[in-house]
Motif scaffolding. Structure first.
Motif, short mmCIF file in Angstrom:
data_model
loop_
_atom_site.label_atom_id
_atom_site.label_comp_id
_atom_site.label_asym_id
_atom_site.label_seq_id
_atom_site.Cartn_x
_atom_site.Cartn_y
_atom_site.Cartn_z
N GLU A 256 0.87 -1.18 0.00
CA GLU A 256 0.00 0.00 0.00
C GLU A 256 0.90 1.23 0.00
N LEU A 257 0.52 2.25 -0.75
CA LEU A 257 1.40 3.40 -0.87
C LEU A 257 0.62 4.68 -1.09
N LYS A 258 1.29 5.79 -0.74
CA LYS A 258 0.78 7.13 -1.01
C LYS A 258 1.88 7.92 -1.69
N ILE A 259 1.58 8.40 -2.88
CA ILE A 259 2.53 9.22 -3.63
C ILE A 259 1.80 10.48 -4.07
N GLY A 260 2.23 11.61 -3.58
CA GLY A 260 1.64 12.87 -4.00
C GLY A 260 0.16 12.98 -3.72
N GLY A 261 -0.29 12.39 -2.63
CA GLY A 261 -1.70 12.47 -2.28
C GLY A 261 -2.55 11.38 -2.89
N GLU A 262 -2.01 10.57 -3.81
CA GLU A 262 -2.75 9.45 -4.39
C GLU A 262 -2.43 8.18 -3.62
N TYR A 263 -3.47 7.37 -3.41
CA TYR A 263 -3.32 6.11 -2.72
C TYR A 263 -3.46 4.95 -3.70
N GLY A 264 -2.76 3.87 -3.45
CA GLY A 264 -2.88 2.69 -4.28
C GLY A 264 -2.45 1.45 -3.52
N SER A 265 -2.82 0.30 -4.03
CA SER A 265 -2.42 -0.95 -3.40
C SER A 265 -2.34 -2.05 -4.45
N CYS A 266 -1.50 -3.03 -4.18
CA CYS A 266 -1.36 -4.17 -5.07
C CYS A 266 -0.75 -5.33 -4.31
N TYR A 267 -0.87 -6.51 -4.87
CA TYR A 267 -0.26 -7.70 -4.29
C TYR A 267 0.98 -8.09 -5.09
N VAL A 268 1.91 -8.73 -4.41
CA VAL A 268 3.03 -9.39 -5.09
C VAL A 268 2.58 -10.83 -5.30
N LEU A 269 2.32 -11.20 -6.57
CA LEU A 269 1.68 -12.48 -6.88
C LEU A 269 2.60 -13.38 -7.71
N ASP A 270 3.88 -13.22 -7.52
CA ASP A 270 4.85 -14.04 -8.23
C ASP A 270 6.03 -14.27 -7.30
N TYR A 271 6.42 -15.53 -7.14
CA TYR A 271 7.48 -15.83 -6.17
C TYR A 271 8.81 -15.21 -6.57
N ASP A 272 9.12 -15.18 -7.86
CA ASP A 272 10.36 -14.57 -8.31
C ASP A 272 10.37 -13.07 -8.00
N ASP A 273 9.21 -12.42 -8.19
CA ASP A 273 9.12 -11.00 -7.84
C ASP A 273 9.33 -10.79 -6.35
N PHE A 274 8.78 -11.70 -5.56
CA PHE A 274 8.91 -11.58 -4.11
C PHE A 274 10.37 -11.72 -3.66
N THR A 275 11.08 -12.69 -4.22
CA THR A 275 12.49 -12.85 -3.85
C THR A 275 13.30 -11.64 -4.30
N GLU A 276 12.91 -11.05 -5.44
CA GLU A 276 13.58 -9.84 -5.89
C GLU A 276 13.30 -8.68 -4.93
N LEU A 277 12.05 -8.60 -4.44
CA LEU A 277 11.70 -7.57 -3.47
C LEU A 277 12.48 -7.75 -2.18
N GLU A 278 12.58 -8.99 -1.70
CA GLU A 278 13.35 -9.26 -0.48
C GLU A 278 14.81 -8.84 -0.65
N THR A 279 15.38 -9.13 -1.82
CA THR A 279 16.77 -8.75 -2.09
C THR A 279 16.91 -7.23 -2.11
N LEU A 280 15.94 -6.56 -2.72
CA LEU A 280 15.98 -5.11 -2.78
C LEU A 280 15.93 -4.51 -1.38
N ILE A 281 15.02 -5.01 -0.54
CA ILE A 281 14.88 -4.49 0.82
C ILE A 281 16.15 -4.75 1.64
N SER A 282 16.71 -5.95 1.50
CA SER A 282 17.92 -6.27 2.26
C SER A 282 19.10 -5.42 1.82
N SER A 283 19.08 -4.98 0.56
CA SER A 283 20.18 -4.15 0.06
C SER A 283 20.15 -2.75 0.66
N PHE A 284 18.99 -2.39 1.27
CA PHE A 284 18.90 -1.08 1.90
C PHE A 284 19.83 -0.97 3.11
#
Length: 360
Positions: A256-284
């Motif tokens: 879920e996110l807010k950018i410039g006053g707009e709200y939106g939401s989505c699911y991560v529905l692919d395991y490869d995308d999820f592992t990529e997201l985990e890698t991205l977060i850990s790189s922080f």
């Protein structure tokens, strides 16, 4: 389902607003003159030296449609495709009938004066067009005829040119099961989805369990939904009243996110995308913990909810670089909550990843 989604978005906006007003000062309130976004576009302020390209981000375009996030979106397999079952005939097989669709090669839907009928391949009229407003394929061998008065009749075809009316029995989920089999290496067992004790989905499942439909965040209608896993991958297996089923890849994270006053939401529905997201977060990186940061109340943010094997982890990251992490263990009621400070470019990278990867 839709009412639940609306309530969920409202509750999310309030909860994030309260949390960041009190703790971070980064909430989901409406736009203000201090907002970091102008026309839904923002800059990372970390690189301001001359000659350095400043990273930018904007509200993800694929979320601009305003459609609600639906967990049943990533189709892996369909046992029956109604649209593919009814195809347009390449040629008109009869002089006296205008055929609009063919079903099972031996059956043709014909039309006259905006009404429809059913005829077989040798020209025998099986269903009169009088008062019949539509024909729809509902299973591999069944057609639904809808009449002008709203009445419905189901016709089952026998495959050799005949058709007869049938009554659709009440849905019975006891016909659905997952049979357990020992693995070849004898390290455990796996399950195969069965209907009437016959295998209908040839994928080795690690687990299989009936879900409460009210707990599934979807606008689609089904008679029964099951959760399943196969290795690291998650699935929803949804059955309609005719026992056709659709396999969807499950959700690994909710964003879920807010950018410039707009709200939106989505699911991560692919395991490869999820592992990529985990890698991205850990790189922080893991910055030092902070107790009570205080920043712009109108800053943009992204909140990521991940259901991990050990529990639920929620990360709320603001455009100012503050990250609030809340991890709840499934084994106890203990919750670990803390703030960290990250480079503001990590937020830009995250928003752009959401836009490019999840929007494709």
């Amino acid at each position: 389902m839709k009412l639940k989604s609306i309530k969920k978005i409202t509750a999310f906006s309030l909860s994030v607003s309260l949390m960041f007003t009190c703790l971070v000062g980064c909430n989901g309130s409406s736009e203000s003159e201090n907002s970091k976004a102008d026309d839904n576009t923002s800059n990372s302020s970390s690189n301001t030296d001359a000659g350095v390209t400043v990273k930018t981000y904007e509200f993800p375009e694929f979320l601009s449609s305003g459609e609600e996030a639906d967990v049943l979106s990533n189709v892996i397999y369909q046992s029956f495709d109604s649209a593919a079952a009814m195809t347009e005939p390449e040629t008109q097989p009869f002089d006296d009938y205008k055929c609009t669709a063919v079903f099972h090669e031996n059956y043709y839907i014909f039309t006259e004066d905006e009404h429809y009928g059913l005829i077989n391949s040798i020209g025998t009229e099986l269903v009169s067009y009088s008062g019949l407003s539509s024909f729809t394929a509902v299973s591999e061998d069944t057609l639904l005829a809808v009449y002008d008065d709203g009445s419905e009749i189901y016709y089952r075809v026998d495959g050799v040119g005949g058709a007869y009316t049938i009554t659709i029995d009440e849905f019975d989920d006891s016909r659905i099961s997952a049979a357990a089999f020992a693995s070849d290496d004898e390290t455990g067992e796996y399950y195969l989805l069965q209907l009437d004790e016959g295998t209908v989905y040839d994928v080795n499942l690690s687990s299989f369990k009936k879900a409460d439909i009210d707990d599934i965040d979807t606008g689609k209608s089904y008679e029964a939904i099951y959760t399943a896993t196969s290795g690291n991958e998650k699935y929803y297996i949804a059955f309609d009243e005719f026992y056709n089923f659709t396999v969807y890849e499950g959700d690994y994270a909710y964003i879920e996110l807010k950018i410039g006053g707009e709200y939106g939401s989505c699911y991560v529905l692919d395991y490869d995308d999820f592992t990529e997201l985990e890698t991205l977060i850990s790189s922080f990186g893991n910055e030092s913990k902070r107790e009570s940061p205080s920043k712009d109340e109108d800053a943009d943010y992204v909140q990521i909810t991940m259901n991990l094997a050990s529990g639920t982890q929620v990360k709320t990251i603001s455009s100012e670089g503050y990250c609030f992490t809340d991890t709840s263990s499934t084994d106890s009621n203990v919750s670990n909550k803390y703030f960290t400070l990250m480079d503001t470019e990590t937020f830009v990278d995250l928003v752009n990843w959401i836009d490019i990867t999840l929007g494709s």
